[in-house]
Design a protein around this motif. Structure first.
Motif, mmCIF file in Angstrom:
data_model
loop_
_atom_site.group_PDB
_atom_site.id
_atom_site.type_symbol
_atom_site.label_atom_id
_atom_site.label_comp_id
_atom_site.label_asym_id
_atom_site.label_seq_id
_atom_site.Cartn_x
_atom_site.Cartn_y
_atom_site.Cartn_z
ATOM 1 N N ARG A 143 -15.679 20.208 56.870
ATOM 2 C CA ARG A 143 -16.880 20.208 56.024
ATOM 3 C C ARG A 143 -16.875 19.113 54.959
ATOM 4 N NH1 ARG A 143 -15.845 25.488 57.380
ATOM 5 N NH2 ARG A 143 -17.614 26.636 58.196
ATOM 6 N N ARG A 144 -15.840 18.317 54.894
ATOM 7 C CA ARG A 144 -15.762 17.271 53.884
ATOM 8 C C ARG A 144 -16.763 16.165 54.192
ATOM 9 N NH1 ARG A 144 -9.996 15.572 53.341
ATOM 10 N NH2 ARG A 144 -9.863 17.558 52.278
ATOM 11 N N ARG A 145 -17.468 15.718 53.164
ATOM 12 C CA ARG A 145 -18.455 14.647 53.339
ATOM 13 C C ARG A 145 -17.817 13.334 52.933
ATOM 14 N NH1 ARG A 145 -23.804 16.505 50.459
ATOM 15 N NH2 ARG A 145 -24.660 14.880 51.763
ATOM 16 N N PRO A 146 -18.215 12.238 53.573
ATOM 17 C CA PRO A 146 -17.673 10.935 53.170
ATOM 18 C C PRO A 146 -18.092 10.589 51.738
ATOM 19 C CG PRO A 146 -18.790 10.793 55.294
ATOM 20 C CD PRO A 146 -19.060 12.146 54.748
ATOM 21 N N LEU A 147 -17.229 9.858 51.020
ATOM 22 C CA LEU A 147 -17.498 9.493 49.639
ATOM 23 C C LEU A 147 -18.756 8.635 49.526
ATOM 24 C CD1 LEU A 147 -16.613 9.445 46.677
ATOM 25 C CD2 LEU A 147 -15.259 7.428 47.211
ATOM 26 N N GLN A 148 -18.937 7.718 50.465
ATOM 27 C CA GLN A 148 -20.094 6.826 50.403
ATOM 28 C C GLN A 148 -21.405 7.618 50.509
ATOM 29 O OE1 GLN A 148 -19.690 3.708 49.590
ATOM 30 N NE2 GLN A 148 -21.911 3.508 49.452
ATOM 31 N N GLU A 149 -21.426 8.650 51.335
ATOM 32 C CA GLU A 149 -22.622 9.491 51.473
ATOM 33 C C GLU A 149 -22.909 10.245 50.174
ATOM 34 O OE1 GLU A 149 -23.889 13.438 53.978
ATOM 35 O OE2 GLU A 149 -22.599 11.970 54.973
ATOM 36 N N THR A 150 -21.865 10.743 49.540
ATOM 37 C CA THR A 150 -22.031 11.455 48.275
ATOM 38 C C THR A 150 -22.558 10.519 47.199
ATOM 39 O OG1 THR A 150 -20.196 12.897 48.874
ATOM 40 C CG2 THR A 150 -20.842 12.881 46.569
ATOM 41 N N ILE A 151 -22.017 9.303 47.140
ATOM 42 C CA ILE A 151 -22.456 8.331 46.130
ATOM 43 C C ILE A 151 -23.901 7.912 46.373
ATOM 44 C CG2 ILE A 151 -22.084 5.985 45.293
ATOM 45 C CD1 ILE A 151 -19.076 6.557 45.641
ATOM 46 N N GLU A 152 -24.295 7.766 47.631
ATOM 47 C CA GLU A 152 -25.678 7.391 47.935
ATOM 48 C C GLU A 152 -26.654 8.470 47.471
ATOM 49 O OE1 GLU A 152 -25.816 6.614 52.097
ATOM 50 O OE2 GLU A 152 -24.649 4.763 51.937
ATOM 51 N N GLU A 153 -26.276 9.733 47.601
ATOM 52 C CA GLU A 153 -27.168 10.818 47.209
ATOM 53 C C GLU A 153 -27.151 11.086 45.708
ATOM 54 O OE1 GLU A 153 -26.924 14.434 49.391
ATOM 55 O OE2 GLU A 153 -26.792 13.395 51.312
ATOM 56 N N LEU A 154 -25.970 11.064 45.089
ATOM 57 C CA LEU A 154 -25.858 11.444 43.686
ATOM 58 C C LEU A 154 -25.749 10.260 42.736
ATOM 59 C CD1 LEU A 154 -23.331 14.390 44.019
ATOM 60 C CD2 LEU A 154 -25.806 14.511 43.878
ATOM 61 N N GLY A 155 -25.268 9.140 43.236
ATOM 62 C CA GLY A 155 -25.007 8.005 42.365
ATOM 63 C C GLY A 155 -23.637 8.142 41.724
ATOM 64 N N GLU A 156 -23.216 7.065 41.068
ATOM 65 C CA GLU A 156 -21.906 7.072 40.441
ATOM 66 C C GLU A 156 -21.981 7.717 39.058
ATOM 67 O OE1 GLU A 156 -19.381 3.416 42.158
ATOM 68 O OE2 GLU A 156 -20.932 2.879 40.723
ATOM 69 N N GLY A 157 -20.851 8.202 38.597
ATOM 70 C CA GLY A 157 -20.767 8.856 37.297
ATOM 71 C C GLY A 157 -20.420 10.310 37.479
ATOM 72 N N ARG A 158 -20.211 11.016 36.394
ATOM 73 C CA ARG A 158 -19.892 12.437 36.417
ATOM 74 C C ARG A 158 -18.663 12.731 37.272
ATOM 75 N NH1 ARG A 158 -24.735 11.259 37.701
ATOM 76 N NH2 ARG A 158 -24.549 11.918 39.839
ATOM 77 N N GLY A 159 -17.692 11.827 37.240
ATOM 78 C CA GLY A 159 -16.453 12.045 37.979
ATOM 79 C C GLY A 159 -16.469 11.529 39.404
ATOM 80 N N ILE A 160 -17.588 10.955 39.853
ATOM 81 C CA ILE A 160 -17.698 10.420 41.212
ATOM 82 C C ILE A 160 -17.823 8.907 41.102
ATOM 83 C CG2 ILE A 160 -19.007 10.427 43.359
ATOM 84 C CD1 ILE A 160 -20.110 13.181 42.459
ATOM 85 N N TYR A 161 -16.786 8.173 41.496
ATOM 86 C CA TYR A 161 -16.786 6.719 41.374
ATOM 87 C C TYR A 161 -16.302 6.103 42.676
ATOM 88 C CZ TYR A 161 -16.957 8.102 36.495
ATOM 89 O OH TYR A 161 -17.306 8.684 35.319
ATOM 90 N N ALA A 162 -17.013 5.079 43.135
ATOM 91 C CA ALA A 162 -16.616 4.345 44.335
ATOM 92 C C ALA A 162 -15.557 3.321 43.954
ATOM 93 C CB ALA A 162 -17.827 3.662 44.948
ATOM 94 N N PRO A 163 -14.816 2.832 44.928
ATOM 95 C CA PRO A 163 -13.835 1.778 44.629
ATOM 96 C C PRO A 163 -14.542 0.553 44.030
ATOM 97 C CG PRO A 163 -13.491 2.662 46.832
ATOM 98 C CD PRO A 163 -14.747 3.267 46.309
ATOM 99 N N GLY A 164 -13.898 -0.066 43.030
ATOM 100 C CA GLY A 164 -14.467 -1.238 42.366
ATOM 101 C C GLY A 164 -15.437 -0.890 41.261
ATOM 102 N N TRP A 165 -15.493 0.335 40.850
ATOM 103 C CA TRP A 165 -16.456 0.772 39.837
ATOM 104 C C TRP A 165 -16.172 0.120 38.475
ATOM 105 C CZ3 TRP A 165 -16.068 3.722 35.303
ATOM 106 C CH2 TRP A 165 -17.289 4.108 34.747
ATOM 107 N N GLU A 166 -14.894 0.028 38.099
ATOM 108 C CA GLU A 166 -14.543 -0.575 36.802
ATOM 109 C C GLU A 166 -15.053 -2.010 36.705
ATOM 110 O OE1 GLU A 166 -13.067 0.328 33.916
ATOM 111 O OE2 GLU A 166 -13.074 2.419 34.559
#
Length: 194
Positions: A149-172
């Motif tokens: 049931r785990r969703r890919p990180l990229q899919e989560t970021i596309e739906e929610l955006g970055e922030g609130r503890g969800i950061y894609a690689p290279g965010w800094e």
């Protein structure tokens, strides 16, 4: 190769019956106490026994009959399954009808209790029905379900955006560039001066 059958471990009928009888007697006493409290006449504390003693005895008899029948049927058949539960439910429910002195009530309550108790056992109670493989480890099963049931990180970021503890690689790096472009603040230089 088929898995070896587990040997049946007999139940201690008397110990289980004593425990169940005590528990159902306490439930009956609580219900009798509530009924005693709700009466219009002032019957006193002894009214739990004098006026509602039959309820306490009925609960005790149902609990004892149910547990003795369940353990005896399981021990005789050397299986602990829903058929033993159905037999015990019928016997326990029949006690309610016998207390009412009615054959239709005896049969109806017996069948009703049998259906409810065997359905409760078949569905594994509150947790629900789940076929359990004897070789399957519970921790491994739960880990496999998490991965399934785990969703890919990229899919989560596309739906929610970055922030609130969800950061894609290279965010800094992207954050530093945005702050430099928008406000003229170089975060990397500010961190080095501390």
């Amino acid at each position: 190769m088929a898995a070896p059958l587990e040997t049946y471990q007999p139940h201690d009928t008397l110990a289980n019956a004593a425990s169940s009888t005590l528990q159902t007697t306490l439930v009956g006493a609580i219900i009798a106490g509530v009924q005693n409290t709700l009466t219009k006449q002032n019957v006193g504390a002894r009214g739990i026994i004098t006026r509602s003693g039959g309820i306490i005895a009925l609960y005790a008899a149902v609990g004892a009959t149910y547990q003795i029948t369940k353990d005896s049927a399981s021990n005789l058949r050397e299986k602990d399954d829903l058929y033993s539960e159905a037999m015990a439910g019928f016997a326990g429910g029949s006690v309610v009808g016998i207390a009412r002195r009615s054959m239709p009530m005896t049969l109806g309550a017996g069948v009703g209790f049998a259906v409810v108790m065997s359905a409760f056992r078949y569905t594994n109670g509150i947790s629900g029905y789940r076929y359990m493989d004897a070789d399957e480890d519970e921790v491994e099963r739960k880990e496999a379900l998490k991965k399934l049931r785990r969703r890919p990180l990229q899919e989560t970021i596309e739906e929610l955006g970055e922030g609130r503890g969800i950061y894609a690689p290279g965010w800094e790096e992207r954050r530093r560039e945005r702050l430099l472009a928008k406000y003229g603040i170089d975060v990397a230089a500010a961190q080095q001066t501390k």
